[in-house]
Design a protein around this motif. Sequence first.
Motif, PDB file in Angstrom:
ATOM      1  N   GLU A  22       0.833  -1.208   0.000  1.00 23.45           N
ATOM      2  CA  GLU A  22       0.000   0.000   0.000  1.00 23.45           C
ATOM      3  C   GLU A  22       0.868   1.257   0.000  1.00 23.45           C
ATOM      4  O   GLU A  22       0.602   2.206  -0.735  1.00 23.45           O
ATOM      5  CB  GLU A  22      -0.921   0.004   1.220  1.00 23.45           C
ATOM      6  CG  GLU A  22      -2.076  -0.962   1.141  1.00 23.45           C
ATOM      7  CD  GLU A  22      -2.904  -0.973   2.423  1.00 23.45           C
ATOM      8  OE1 GLU A  22      -2.807  -0.020   3.227  1.00 23.45           O
ATOM      9  OE2 GLU A  22      -3.648  -1.955   2.624  1.00 23.45           O
ATOM     10  N   THR A  23       1.899   1.251   0.825  1.00 24.92           N
ATOM     11  CA  THR A  23       2.804   2.403   0.891  1.00 24.92           C
ATOM     12  C   THR A  23       3.504   2.619  -0.447  1.00 24.92           C
ATOM     13  O   THR A  23       3.611   3.747  -0.927  1.00 24.92           O
ATOM     14  CB  THR A  23       3.847   2.209   2.015  1.00 24.92           C
ATOM     15  OG1 THR A  23       3.162   1.969   3.246  1.00 24.92           O
ATOM     16  CG2 THR A  23       4.728   3.436   2.163  1.00 24.92           C
ATOM     17  N   GLN A  24       3.956   1.538  -1.070  1.00 28.77           N
ATOM     18  CA  GLN A  24       4.604   1.656  -2.373  1.00 28.77           C
ATOM     19  C   GLN A  24       3.632   2.198  -3.419  1.00 28.77           C
ATOM     20  O   GLN A  24       3.998   3.010  -4.260  1.00 28.77           O
ATOM     21  CB  GLN A  24       5.146   0.300  -2.829  1.00 28.77           C
ATOM     22  CG  GLN A  24       6.401  -0.111  -2.100  1.00 28.77           C
ATOM     23  CD  GLN A  24       6.911  -1.472  -2.551  1.00 28.77           C
ATOM     24  OE1 GLN A  24       6.159  -2.304  -3.043  1.00 28.77           O
ATOM     25  NE2 GLN A  24       8.199  -1.690  -2.351  1.00 28.77           N
ATOM     26  N   GLY A  25       2.376   1.754  -3.354  1.00 24.41           N
ATOM     27  CA  GLY A  25       1.356   2.258  -4.278  1.00 24.41           C
ATOM     28  C   GLY A  25       1.152   3.755  -4.117  1.00 24.41           C
ATOM     29  O   GLY A  25       1.041   4.487  -5.099  1.00 24.41           O
ATOM     30  N   ILE A  27       3.317   5.918  -2.937  1.00 22.11           N
ATOM     31  CA  ILE A  27       4.526   6.585  -3.426  1.00 22.11           C
ATOM     32  C   ILE A  27       4.486   6.681  -4.951  1.00 22.11           C
ATOM     33  O   ILE A  27       4.782   7.737  -5.527  1.00 22.11           O
ATOM     34  CB  ILE A  27       5.800   5.847  -2.953  1.00 22.11           C
ATOM     35  CG1 ILE A  27       5.956   5.997  -1.439  1.00 22.11           C
ATOM     36  CG2 ILE A  27       7.038   6.366  -3.674  1.00 22.11           C
ATOM     37  CD1 ILE A  27       7.036   5.122  -0.822  1.00 22.11           C
ATOM     38  N   LEU A  28       4.101   5.596  -5.621  1.00 25.00           N
ATOM     39  CA  LEU A  28       4.018   5.606  -7.087  1.00 25.00           C
ATOM     40  C   LEU A  28       2.987   6.615  -7.576  1.00 25.00           C
ATOM     41  O   LEU A  28       3.216   7.321  -8.571  1.00 25.00           O
ATOM     42  CB  LEU A  28       3.685   4.206  -7.607  1.00 25.00           C
ATOM     43  CG  LEU A  28       4.825   3.196  -7.564  1.00 25.00           C
ATOM     44  CD1 LEU A  28       4.321   1.810  -7.949  1.00 25.00           C
ATOM     45  CD2 LEU A  28       5.953   3.614  -8.491  1.00 25.00           C
ATOM     46  N   GLU A  29       1.841   6.708  -6.898  1.00 24.17           N
ATOM     47  CA  GLU A  29       0.823   7.690  -7.277  1.00 24.17           C
ATOM     48  C   GLU A  29       1.363   9.109  -7.174  1.00 24.17           C
ATOM     49  O   GLU A  29       1.138   9.938  -8.051  1.00 24.17           O
ATOM     50  CB  GLU A  29      -0.418   7.534  -6.393  1.00 24.17           C
ATOM     51  CG  GLU A  29      -1.253   6.326  -6.693  1.00 24.17           C
ATOM     52  CD  GLU A  29      -2.398   6.153  -5.713  1.00 24.17           C
ATOM     53  OE1 GLU A  29      -2.721   7.110  -4.960  1.00 24.17           O
ATOM     54  OE2 GLU A  29      -2.983   5.050  -5.683  1.00 24.17           O
ATOM     55  N   LYS A  30       2.074   9.396  -6.088  1.00 21.92           N
ATOM     56  CA  LYS A  30       2.652  10.728  -5.894  1.00 21.92           C
ATOM     57  C   LYS A  30       3.669  11.038  -6.986  1.00 21.92           C
ATOM     58  O   LYS A  30       3.703  12.144  -7.535  1.00 21.92           O
ATOM     59  CB  LYS A  30       3.318  10.849  -4.519  1.00 21.92           C
ATOM     60  CG  LYS A  30       2.383  10.771  -3.363  1.00 21.92           C
ATOM     61  CD  LYS A  30       1.715  12.094  -3.128  1.00 21.92           C
ATOM     62  CE  LYS A  30       0.884  12.008  -1.850  1.00 21.92           C
ATOM     63  NZ  LYS A  30       0.164  13.211  -1.580  1.00 21.92           N
ATOM     64  N   LEU A  31       4.515  10.062  -7.313  1.00 16.15           N
ATOM     65  CA  LEU A  31       5.516  10.261  -8.358  1.00 16.15           C
ATOM     66  C   LEU A  31       4.864  10.513  -9.715  1.00 16.15           C
ATOM     67  O   LEU A  31       5.307  11.379 -10.469  1.00 16.15           O
ATOM     68  CB  LEU A  31       6.453   9.051  -8.447  1.00 16.15           C
ATOM     69  CG  LEU A  31       7.465   8.898  -7.322  1.00 16.15           C
ATOM     70  CD1 LEU A  31       8.202   7.576  -7.446  1.00 16.15           C
ATOM     71  CD2 LEU A  31       8.452  10.054  -7.321  1.00 16.15           C
ATOM     72  N   GLU A  32       3.817   9.774 -10.032  1.00 16.65           N
ATOM     73  CA  GLU A  32       3.121   9.966 -11.297  1.00 16.65           C
ATOM     74  C   GLU A  32       2.462  11.332 -11.362  1.00 16.65           C
ATOM     75  O   GLU A  32       2.465  11.981 -12.404  1.00 16.65           O
ATOM     76  CB  GLU A  32       2.095   8.852 -11.505  1.00 16.65           C
ATOM     77  CG  GLU A  32       2.728   7.522 -11.848  1.00 16.65           C
ATOM     78  CD  GLU A  32       1.734   6.377 -11.844  1.00 16.65           C
ATOM     79  OE1 GLU A  32       0.526   6.604 -11.592  1.00 16.65           O
ATOM     80  OE2 GLU A  32       2.170   5.235 -12.094  1.00 16.65           O
ATOM     81  N   SER A  33       1.914  11.805 -10.244  1.00 21.13           N
ATOM     82  CA  SER A  33       1.286  13.127 -10.250  1.00 21.13           C
ATOM     83  C   SER A  33       2.330  14.220 -10.429  1.00 21.13           C
ATOM     84  O   SER A  33       2.061  15.253 -11.045  1.00 21.13           O
ATOM     85  CB  SER A  33       0.488  13.355  -8.969  1.00 21.13           C
ATOM     86  OG  SER A  33       1.346  13.550  -7.858  1.00 21.13           O
ATOM     87  N   LEU A  34       3.530  14.003  -9.933  1.00 19.52           N
ATOM     88  CA  LEU A  34       4.604  14.982 -10.137  1.00 19.52           C
ATOM     89  C   LEU A  34       5.030  15.035 -11.597  1.00 19.52           C
ATOM     90  O   LEU A  34       5.337  16.099 -12.134  1.00 19.52           O
ATOM     91  CB  LEU A  34       5.824  14.641  -9.267  1.00 19.52           C
ATOM     92  CG  LEU A  34       5.691  14.871  -7.780  1.00 19.52           C
ATOM     93  CD1 LEU A  34       6.928  14.348  -7.053  1.00 19.52           C
ATOM     94  CD2 LEU A  34       5.505  16.347  -7.486  1.00 19.52           C
ATOM     95  N   GLN A  35       5.067  13.894 -12.258  1.00 24.01           N
ATOM     96  CA  GLN A  35       5.499  13.828 -13.651  1.00 24.01           C
ATOM     97  C   GLN A  35       4.478  14.436 -14.590  1.00 24.01           C
ATOM     98  O   GLN A  35       4.840  14.991 -15.619  1.00 24.01           O
ATOM     99  CB  GLN A  35       5.783  12.384 -14.052  1.00 24.01           C
ATOM    100  CG  GLN A  35       7.000  11.813 -13.365  1.00 24.01           C
ATOM    101  CD  GLN A  35       7.180  10.330 -13.641  1.00 24.01           C
ATOM    102  OE1 GLN A  35       6.336   9.699 -14.234  1.00 24.01           O
ATOM    103  NE2 GLN A  35       8.298   9.790 -13.195  1.00 24.01           N
ATOM    104  N   THR A  36       3.198  14.362 -14.264  1.00 28.02           N
ATOM    105  CA  THR A  36       2.165  14.877 -15.162  1.00 28.02           C
ATOM    106  C   THR A  36       1.907  16.362 -14.958  1.00 28.02           C
ATOM    107  O   THR A  36       1.263  16.984 -15.787  1.00 28.02           O
ATOM    108  CB  THR A  36       0.846  14.107 -14.972  1.00 28.02           C
ATOM    109  OG1 THR A  36       0.439  14.211 -13.613  1.00 28.02           O
ATOM    110  CG2 THR A  36       1.006  12.656 -15.357  1.00 28.02           C
ATOM    111  N   ARG A  37       2.433  16.930 -13.888  1.00 27.09           N
ATOM    112  CA  ARG A  37       2.231  18.342 -13.617  1.00 27.09           C
ATOM    113  C   ARG A  37       2.977  19.161 -14.669  1.00 27.09           C
ATOM    114  O   ARG A  37       4.148  18.931 -14.944  1.00 27.09           O
ATOM    115  CB  ARG A  37       2.737  18.693 -12.223  1.00 27.09           C
ATOM    116  CG  ARG A  37       2.273  20.051 -11.765  1.00 27.09           C
ATOM    117  CD  ARG A  37       2.707  20.326 -10.352  1.00 27.09           C
ATOM    118  NE  ARG A  37       2.135  19.332  -9.443  1.00 27.09           N
ATOM    119  CZ  ARG A  37       2.629  19.080  -8.255  1.00 27.09           C
ATOM    120  NH1 ARG A  37       3.682  19.709  -7.822  1.00 27.09           N
ATOM    121  NH2 ARG A  37       2.068  18.187  -7.476  1.00 27.09           N
TER     122      ARG A  37
END
Length: 96
Positions: A22-25, A27-37
Amino acid sequence: MNSTTIPQIIMIPEQELKQIKETQGKILEKLESLQTREIPQSPYITAIEFMEAVRIRRTKFDHLVATNQIKTLKKSRKIYVPTSEISKFFSDPSIK
């Protein structure tokens, strides 16, 4: 003597494994939101950013400005350089 690694098995309780996943998921969501900004592209960069981009020091920058080899814009106490001056710095043979 031959050095080989021996695989190790680690046992993790199922609840802890679920929590790690869950924690890794998250983290991945946060990273993806940073890349799409979308980052707005400005036609100007600061003098420091220009010096870092072309890898020169302040003395060389001041010399280029004083000899009108690069254009700058001063607003308050901040110095800005058009982003087009980066390519000019590398392509203009008169700039040394």
